[in-house]
Design a protein around this motif. Structure first.
Motif, PDB file in Angstrom:
ATOM      1  N   LEU A   1       0.826  -1.202   0.000  1.00  0.00           N
ATOM      2  CA  LEU A   1       0.000   0.000   0.000  1.00  0.00           C
ATOM      3  C   LEU A   1       0.869   1.264   0.000  1.00  0.00           C
ATOM      4  O   LEU A   1       0.605   2.216  -0.737  1.00  0.00           O
ATOM      5  CB  LEU A   1      -0.909  -0.033   1.237  1.00  0.00           C
ATOM      6  N   MET A   2       1.911   1.233   0.815  1.00  0.00           N
ATOM      7  CA  MET A   2       2.825   2.380   0.848  1.00  0.00           C
ATOM      8  C   MET A   2       3.454   2.602  -0.521  1.00  0.00           C
ATOM      9  O   MET A   2       3.580   3.732  -0.995  1.00  0.00           O
ATOM     10  CB  MET A   2       3.923   2.134   1.896  1.00  0.00           C
ATOM     11  N   HIS A   3       3.831   1.511  -1.148  1.00  0.00           N
ATOM     12  CA  HIS A   3       4.397   1.600  -2.478  1.00  0.00           C
ATOM     13  C   HIS A   3       3.396   2.208  -3.451  1.00  0.00           C
ATOM     14  O   HIS A   3       3.734   3.047  -4.284  1.00  0.00           O
ATOM     15  CB  HIS A   3       4.847   0.207  -2.939  1.00  0.00           C
ATOM     16  N   GLY A   4       2.145   1.784  -3.320  1.00  0.00           N
ATOM     17  CA  GLY A   4       1.090   2.324  -4.172  1.00  0.00           C
ATOM     18  C   GLY A   4       0.987   3.841  -4.020  1.00  0.00           C
ATOM     19  O   GLY A   4       0.915   4.573  -5.008  1.00  0.00           O
TER      20      GLY A   4
ATOM     21  N   SER B   1       2.041   7.139  -6.815  1.00  0.00           N
ATOM     22  CA  SER B   1       1.295   8.325  -7.249  1.00  0.00           C
ATOM     23  C   SER B   1       1.741   9.547  -6.450  1.00  0.00           C
ATOM     24  O   SER B   1       0.958  10.474  -6.237  1.00  0.00           O
ATOM     25  CB  SER B   1      -0.209   8.089  -7.146  1.00  0.00           C
ATOM     26  N   ASP B   2       2.996   9.513  -6.022  1.00  0.00           N
ATOM     27  CA  ASP B   2       3.634  10.654  -5.349  1.00  0.00           C
ATOM     28  C   ASP B   2       2.959  11.107  -4.057  1.00  0.00           C
ATOM     29  O   ASP B   2       3.189  12.221  -3.602  1.00  0.00           O
ATOM     30  CB  ASP B   2       3.748  11.849  -6.315  1.00  0.00           C
ATOM     31  N   LYS B   3       2.107  10.267  -3.494  1.00  0.00           N
ATOM     32  CA  LYS B   3       1.497  10.648  -2.211  1.00  0.00           C
ATOM     33  C   LYS B   3       2.334  10.073  -1.073  1.00  0.00           C
ATOM     34  O   LYS B   3       1.894   9.208  -0.317  1.00  0.00           O
ATOM     35  CB  LYS B   3       0.067  10.103  -2.142  1.00  0.00           C
ATOM     36  N   VAL B   4       3.558  10.585  -0.972  1.00  0.00           N
ATOM     37  CA  VAL B   4       4.496  10.009  -0.024  1.00  0.00           C
ATOM     38  C   VAL B   4       4.078  10.286   1.415  1.00  0.00           C
ATOM     39  O   VAL B   4       4.295   9.462   2.308  1.00  0.00           O
ATOM     40  CB  VAL B   4       5.926  10.517  -0.296  1.00  0.00           C
ATOM     41  N   ASP B   5       3.455  11.452   1.629  1.00  0.00           N
ATOM     42  CA  ASP B   5       3.016  11.757   2.990  1.00  0.00           C
ATOM     43  C   ASP B   5       1.976  10.750   3.465  1.00  0.00           C
ATOM     44  O   ASP B   5       1.982  10.332   4.619  1.00  0.00           O
ATOM     45  CB  ASP B   5       2.449  13.179   3.050  1.00  0.00           C
ATOM     46  N   GLU B   6       1.110  10.393   2.536  1.00  0.00           N
ATOM     47  CA  GLU B   6       0.096   9.388   2.863  1.00  0.00           C
ATOM     48  C   GLU B   6       0.769   8.052   3.202  1.00  0.00           C
ATOM     49  O   GLU B   6       0.387   7.370   4.153  1.00  0.00           O
ATOM     50  CB  GLU B   6      -0.845   9.229   1.668  1.00  0.00           C
ATOM     51  N   ALA B   7       1.795   7.717   2.435  1.00  0.00           N
ATOM     52  CA  ALA B   7       2.543   6.487   2.692  1.00  0.00           C
ATOM     53  C   ALA B   7       3.191   6.560   4.073  1.00  0.00           C
ATOM     54  O   ALA B   7       3.156   5.601   4.852  1.00  0.00           O
ATOM     55  CB  ALA B   7       3.606   6.274   1.621  1.00  0.00           C
TER      56      ALA B   7
ATOM     57  N   ARG C   1       2.180   8.282   6.609  1.00  0.00           N
ATOM     58  CA  ARG C   1       1.129   8.170   7.633  1.00  0.00           C
ATOM     59  C   ARG C   1       0.842   6.677   7.898  1.00  0.00           C
ATOM     60  O   ARG C   1       0.747   6.232   9.029  1.00  0.00           O
ATOM     61  CB  ARG C   1      -0.132   8.871   7.133  1.00  0.00           C
ATOM     62  N   LEU C   2       0.739   5.938   6.800  1.00  0.00           N
ATOM     63  CA  LEU C   2       0.451   4.514   6.897  1.00  0.00           C
ATOM     64  C   LEU C   2       1.581   3.784   7.633  1.00  0.00           C
ATOM     65  O   LEU C   2       1.347   2.852   8.403  1.00  0.00           O
ATOM     66  CB  LEU C   2       0.315   3.964   5.480  1.00  0.00           C
ATOM     67  N   PHE C   3       2.766   4.247   7.379  1.00  0.00           N
ATOM     68  CA  PHE C   3       3.953   3.690   8.025  1.00  0.00           C
ATOM     69  C   PHE C   3       3.803   3.770   9.552  1.00  0.00           C
ATOM     70  O   PHE C   3       4.059   2.805  10.273  1.00  0.00           O
ATOM     71  CB  PHE C   3       5.172   4.487   7.536  1.00  0.00           C
ATOM     72  N   HIS C   4       3.336   4.928  10.011  1.00  0.00           N
ATOM     73  CA  HIS C   4       3.176   5.086  11.459  1.00  0.00           C
ATOM     74  C   HIS C   4       2.011   4.273  11.995  1.00  0.00           C
ATOM     75  O   HIS C   4       2.082   3.710  13.088  1.00  0.00           O
ATOM     76  CB  HIS C   4       3.049   6.568  11.803  1.00  0.00           C
TER      77      HIS C   4
ATOM     78  N   TYR D   1      11.298   0.525   4.615  1.00  0.00           N
ATOM     79  CA  TYR D   1      12.071   1.760   4.551  1.00  0.00           C
ATOM     80  C   TYR D   1      12.459   2.079   3.113  1.00  0.00           C
ATOM     81  O   TYR D   1      12.425   3.223   2.685  1.00  0.00           O
ATOM     82  CB  TYR D   1      13.326   1.642   5.424  1.00  0.00           C
ATOM     83  N   ASN D   2      12.829   1.066   2.380  1.00  0.00           N
ATOM     84  CA  ASN D   2      13.242   1.303   1.004  1.00  0.00           C
ATOM     85  C   ASN D   2      12.141   1.971   0.185  1.00  0.00           C
ATOM     86  O   ASN D   2      12.399   2.872  -0.599  1.00  0.00           O
ATOM     87  CB  ASN D   2      13.660  -0.009   0.345  1.00  0.00           C
ATOM     88  N   VAL D   3      10.916   1.490   0.386  1.00  0.00           N
ATOM     89  CA  VAL D   3       9.797   2.068  -0.356  1.00  0.00           C
ATOM     90  C   VAL D   3       9.667   3.553  -0.040  1.00  0.00           C
ATOM     91  O   VAL D   3       9.562   4.398  -0.940  1.00  0.00           O
ATOM     92  CB  VAL D   3       8.487   1.316  -0.011  1.00  0.00           C
ATOM     93  N   LEU D   4       9.701   3.888   1.244  1.00  0.00           N
ATOM     94  CA  LEU D   4       9.559   5.291   1.641  1.00  0.00           C
ATOM     95  C   LEU D   4      10.734   6.136   1.163  1.00  0.00           C
ATOM     96  O   LEU D   4      10.557   7.237   0.645  1.00  0.00           O
ATOM     97  CB  LEU D   4       9.477   5.392   3.159  1.00  0.00           C
ATOM     98  N   ILE D   5      11.930   5.597   1.325  1.00  0.00           N
ATOM     99  CA  ILE D   5      13.125   6.344   0.921  1.00  0.00           C
ATOM    100  C   ILE D   5      13.080   6.645  -0.574  1.00  0.00           C
ATOM    101  O   ILE D   5      13.302   7.769  -1.020  1.00  0.00           O
ATOM    102  CB  ILE D   5      14.403   5.555   1.300  1.00  0.00           C
ATOM    103  N   LYS D   6      12.713   5.618  -1.333  1.00  0.00           N
ATOM    104  CA  LYS D   6      12.611   5.821  -2.775  1.00  0.00           C
ATOM    105  C   LYS D   6      11.524   6.841  -3.095  1.00  0.00           C
ATOM    106  O   LYS D   6      11.687   7.691  -3.978  1.00  0.00           O
ATOM    107  CB  LYS D   6      12.323   4.499  -3.465  1.00  0.00           C
ATOM    108  N   GLY D   7      10.424   6.759  -2.350  1.00  0.00           N
ATOM    109  CA  GLY D   7       9.317   7.701  -2.553  1.00  0.00           C
ATOM    110  C   GLY D   7       9.763   9.131  -2.324  1.00  0.00           C
ATOM    111  O   GLY D   7       9.501  10.019  -3.139  1.00  0.00           O
ATOM    112  N   TYR D   8      10.441   9.378  -1.218  1.00  0.00           N
ATOM    113  CA  TYR D   8      10.910  10.736  -0.932  1.00  0.00           C
ATOM    114  C   TYR D   8      11.913  11.212  -1.973  1.00  0.00           C
ATOM    115  O   TYR D   8      11.886  12.359  -2.394  1.00  0.00           O
ATOM    116  CB  TYR D   8      11.537  10.788   0.462  1.00  0.00           C
TER     117      TYR D   8
END
Length: 568
Positions: free
Chosen positions: A323-326, A330-336, A338-341, A355-362
């Motif tokens: 889901l975070m990757h999803g 679509s560049d909604k990294v903040d949403e990702a 939030r889900l992380f927390h 972490y990799n998914v988020l890091i790549k997203g940012y």
DNA sequence: AAACGGGAGT
């Protein structure tokens, strides 16, 4: 071909399986917290007087092998043998399995001699284990040869052996599921019937290869035989449909739009599965959610997420990662984030992939600082970043203009080595230099890396440089690089050729482009893709040769380039 | 007693 001696060695013993000489069974069970415990117990046992039975030793060896400490198991066996413990067939089977997993087929086969020397008899499992060894070491040809030899001698196999071979065929790089289907057909004259596991293995292999239609055909065949799909079958098909849907292609030839409607088919199948009362689990949800995410429909993925919770299925760390990757796609990294927390609050512990998914997203949305913070966070949590983590950060730094920082990081990786930079790391650097039009620097770096850091460029590395040259209208240099890569035995792919074709078309060298297609690309059996097509047709039209364009379109069409085939 | 066959993500 030392392996081919095997059948003669084995066959006299395959006809009947001896039990009379086997050791007595025992009720003892062992449980270890760690490999050290297992080794300690083994050492204590070796010193006992009288020595414990071989069954006890064998059990522990088996457990150590299950824990994947193959070398340890072999080492302990040697000690045991020195102390005078007499091994039996099961002990040898474990050793064979260990050697196979270590890639030492030669030693695995040499155990055959040892078995005979000790007066033991190989059994069906011995044989299956060796076959599996051939399979996982990509020696399918040898495995099939031995299989044929033994069938010819009238030796019967059990379903596990067929399962092993089919699995090997599906996973092998060269033979693929086609060979597995052939084996299934060969089984028809045999006593062993194809079972659900065998069908599932092939269905999965086909789906992974994107051959969803063939997978469906096989499923219907299996149902006709009274073998009904289970949760594994469904998950493979759903996965296959999701993958098939990922390819969005529009061709200029027929103006056919191949819209990605396969995810909807995947959903339909998913619903069928649930409505038919078939069991379902987290993995099924994960697969379908991932399908939606890859098709930019993270909202529907989120709906599924809620649905699974409502139906009593606990999302796992992979669910959240998908889901975070999803969201990141679509560049909604903040949403990702939030889900992380949320995930952490629910008691799940994020892993390196998360972490990799988020890091790549940012990095993708140019917030490298956030990516760096997450990297820090990983260290605090004792998570070891892997090469994907670092490559994402290096890429992020390059794209946000921090090539010097990226360099610093890569140097740290190189000198501290945890993990050391890989081809991709260097490709990222080369690409970033080309992107800012510093092609000369890129080429200089390329040469220096090969010389100083034993950098082994791959096709992608060359593609990056060739692309850099082409963009700067340095076609001659691009051609030199192309020749160099061929000289180094790297096989140019369709991306390489598309770059050259595009450059040739832009340089008004249409005839050379056509020759490249005719005498190199098609000649070498490389399939042109969508882009090849567009480059050539557009090039010919722009060059005022609409008739040739028309002919080219037909030609490519005949060569098998049309949407249906392409989407297979 | 024990060895051998099937599903997800950057």
């Amino acid at each position: 071909m030392q392996f081919l001696k095997l059948p003669r060695l084995l066959m006299p013993h395959m006809r009947r399986i001896h039990h009379s000489l086997q050791p007595m069974p025992s009720q003892t069970t062992y449980k270890f917290d760690s490999i050290d415990d297992a080794v300690a117990i083994f050492h204590r046992m070796v010193e006992m007087h009288p020595l414990p039975s071989i069954v006890e030793f064998t059990k522990i060896l088996g457990m150590i092998a299950k824990m994947r400490y193959y070398a340890t198991a072999i080492n302990l066996y040697t000690q045991m043998e020195c102390k005078g413990v007499v091994p039996f067939t099961v002990t040898f089977n474990i050793l064979i399995n260990c050697f196979c997993h270590m890639g030492r087929l030669d030693l695995a086969f040499s155990i055959m001699g040892k078995i005979l020397k000790w007066g033991c008899r190989p059994n069906v499992v011995t044989f299956t284990t060796l076959m599996k060894g051939l399979c996982v070491n990509d020696k399918m040809v040898d495995a099939l040869y031995i299989y044929d030899e033994m069938v010819a001698k009238g030796i019967r196999f059990d379903d596990v052996l067929y399962g092993t071979l089919i699995n090997g065929l599906c996973k092998s790089k060269t033979v693929k599921p086609r060979g597995a289907i052939q084996l299934l057909q060969k089984m028809e004259g045999q006593l062993v019937r194809p079972n659900l596991v065998m069908y599932n293995t092939i269905v999965h292999g086909l789906c992974k290869d994107g051959r969803i239609n063939e997978a469906r055909v096989l499923c219907s065949k299996m149902i006709v035989q009274g073998i009904f799909p289970d949760i594994f079958t469904y998950s493979s098909l759903i996965y296959g449909l999701c993958r098939a849907g990922q390819r969005k292609e529009v061709t200029s030839l027929l103006n056919v739009y191949c819209v990605n409607n396969k995810v909807d088919e995947a959903r339909e199948l998913f619903n069928v599965m649930i409505e038919s009362g078939e069991q379902h689990d987290v993995i099924n949800y994960n697969i379908l959610m991932n399908g939606y995410c890859l098709n930019n429909d993270v909202d529907e993925a989120k709906n599924l997420f809620h649905m699974m919770i409502k139906r009593g299925e606990q999302p796992d760390i992979i669910t959240y990662t998908i889901l975070m990757h999803g969201y990141c796609l679509s560049d909604k990294v903040d949403e990702a984030r939030r889900l992380f927390h949320v995930m952490i609050e629910r008691g799940l512990v994020p892993d390196v992939w998360c972490y990799n998914v988020l890091i790549k997203g940012y990095c993708k949305i140019n917030r490298v600082d956030e990516a760096m913070n997450l990297l820090e966070d990983m260290f605090l949590k004792n998570l070891v970043p892997n090469i994907i983590t670092y490559n994402s950060v290096v890429d992020g730094l390059c794209k946000s203009g921090g090539i010097m920082d990226a360099w610093k990081l890569v140097d740290e990786m190189y000198y501290c080595g945890q993990p050391p930079p890989d081809v991709t790391t260097y490709n990222i650097l080369l690409e970033s230099l080309c992107r800012i039009e510093h092609v000369d620097e890129a080429i200089a770096l390329f040469k220096r890396l090969i010389f100083e850091r034993s950098f082994a460029p791959n096709v992608w590395s060359y593609n990056i440089l060739i692309s850099g040259c082409c963009k700067n209208r340095r076609l001659d240099e691009a051609m030199n690089l192309f020749n160099l890569m061929c000289f180094k035995n790297l096989v140019p792919d369709i991306v390489t050729y598309n770059l050259l074709l595009d450059a040739l078309c832009n340089g008004q060298q249409l005839d050379k482009a056509i020759a490249l297609l005719k005498y190199q690309i098609l000649e070498q059996g490389i399939s042109p893709n969508m882009q090849t097509y567009n480059i050539l047709i557009n090039g010919l039209h722009k060059g005022g040769r609409p008739k040739t364009a028309q002919k080219m379109a037909q030609h490519l069409f005949i060569r098998g380039y049309h949407p249906d085939v392409y989407n297979q």
